[in-house]
Motif scaffolding. Structure first.
Motif, PDB file in Angstrom:
ATOM      1  N   GLN A 127       0.826  -1.214   0.000  1.00 26.11           N
ATOM      2  CA  GLN A 127       0.000   0.000   0.000  1.00 26.11           C
ATOM      3  C   GLN A 127       0.857   1.260   0.000  1.00 26.11           C
ATOM      4  N   TRP A 128       2.049   1.195   0.587  1.00 27.05           N
ATOM      5  CA  TRP A 128       2.909   2.366   0.606  1.00 27.05           C
ATOM      6  C   TRP A 128       3.377   2.711  -0.812  1.00 27.05           C
ATOM      7  N   ARG A 129       3.719   1.689  -1.579  1.00 26.33           N
ATOM      8  CA  ARG A 129       4.144   1.921  -2.962  1.00 26.33           C
ATOM      9  C   ARG A 129       2.964   2.422  -3.791  1.00 26.33           C
ATOM     10  N   GLU A 130       1.787   1.850  -3.574  1.00 29.74           N
ATOM     11  CA  GLU A 130       0.595   2.286  -4.307  1.00 29.74           C
ATOM     12  C   GLU A 130       0.249   3.735  -3.980  1.00 29.74           C
ATOM     13  N   MET A 172      12.532   8.399  -0.419  1.00 34.38           N
ATOM     14  CA  MET A 172      11.765   9.091   0.613  1.00 34.38           C
ATOM     15  C   MET A 172      10.938   8.160   1.497  1.00 34.38           C
ATOM     16  N   ILE A 173      10.691   6.922   1.040  1.00 34.09           N
ATOM     17  CA  ILE A 173       9.845   6.017   1.823  1.00 34.09           C
ATOM     18  C   ILE A 173      10.562   4.698   2.109  1.00 34.09           C
TER      19      ILE A 173
END
Length: 282
Positions: A175-178, A193-194
């Protein structure tokens, strides 16, 4: 009474820790401050400043740091490749099982395997020399020196990195990549950044664990290096078993104390990084 019974289950564990960790550590600490006539002395610690001792520690640190970095990069890439494979698939199960075995494949057995493969009469060495005309020892017998130790150590550092870094990669949620993609972020921006900041503590902690693993390794180096004592563990062996220079047993314990302190600092940093990683892995 019930609580006493529940504690019985951990008695074997604490007995194991006491016999194989606590007592040897106390013996090393006490011996480092004991003179040959059983009195208190600081001469053993002062002798750690001798050139050959300092050089042994420097070579140990460089060897451990170099193989830890190589193992961390290669193992991290392999772990990432496993994460992208189908979860529970045959490839992931086979590679994970192989890494679990190879990470523990060390000591005399590993040294013999490399000697039989890349030694002066190893089958790869003979094949390259007789069939292709390539002599891998044209520049010297590197396998039985520090370059050889670096190669052998890397062999078990890579699978160990896969084992310890894979849970962190599994904790990265799709979900973070999405979310990054939906906001127009590129792949580079996502990792910068993530993904990168989230995985950095786990990666650094795993690298420190690899450093401690290589720094404390003894059996493989002892079986591979038959002459000289280029690293700290072999220098300790020389001090404890030397038949030429007597009275160095306590100097060996002082060097062992130095190794314990280095590993303790490294593992302390590893614990701090793991605590930070656990915040988002949980």
């Amino acid at each position: 009474m019930r609580r006493a019974r529940s504690l019985l289950g951990v008695v074997p564990f604490f007995a194991f820790v006491a016999v194989f960790l606590a007592i040897p550590t106390l013996v090393v600490v006490a011996g480092a401050f004991t003179s040959d006539d059983a009195g208190f002395t600081l001469d053993n610690l002062t002798a750690l400043g001798n050139g050959y001792v300092v050089n042994a520690f420097v070579r140990s640190v460089l060897l451990s740091a170099g193989t830890a970095l190589i193992g961390a990069v290669l193992g991290g890439l392999l772990a990432y490749a496993l994460v992208t494979a189908r979860e529970g698939g045959l490839l992931r199960r086979v590679v994970s099982a192989a890494c679990g075995v190879l990470a523990q494949f060390g000591g005399v057995t590993l040294a013999f395997a490399f000697i039989a493969t890349l030694g002066l009469s190893g089958f790869v060495t003979v094949f390259l020399r007789d069939r292709l005309g390539v002599d891998i020892y044209a520049g010297g017998v590197w396998l039985f020196e520090l370059p050889g130790l670096a190669l052998v150590y890397t062999y078990f550092q890579v699978p160990l990195m896969v084992i310890v870094f894979l849970p962190a990669l599994d904790g990265v949620r799709p979900q973070w990549r999405e979310a990054a993609d939906s906001l127009g972020g590129s792949t580079w921006q996502y990792w910068r950044m993530i993904g990168g900041p989230l995985l950095a503590p786990a990666f650094l902690g795993s690298t420190l664990l690899l450093f401690a693993n290589a720094f404390s390794a003894y059996a493989t180096a002892a079986a591979l290096v038959s002459q000289g004592s280029p690293i700290a563990p072999l220098q300790i062996r020389s001090a404890l078993t030397s038949e030429v220079v007597l009275g160095q047993q306590n100097l060996g314990k002082a060097m062992a104390l130095g190794m314990v302190l280095v590993v303790a600092v490294v593992m302390g940093l590893y614990a701090l990084l793991q605590r930070r990683t656990a915040r988002w892995l949980g």
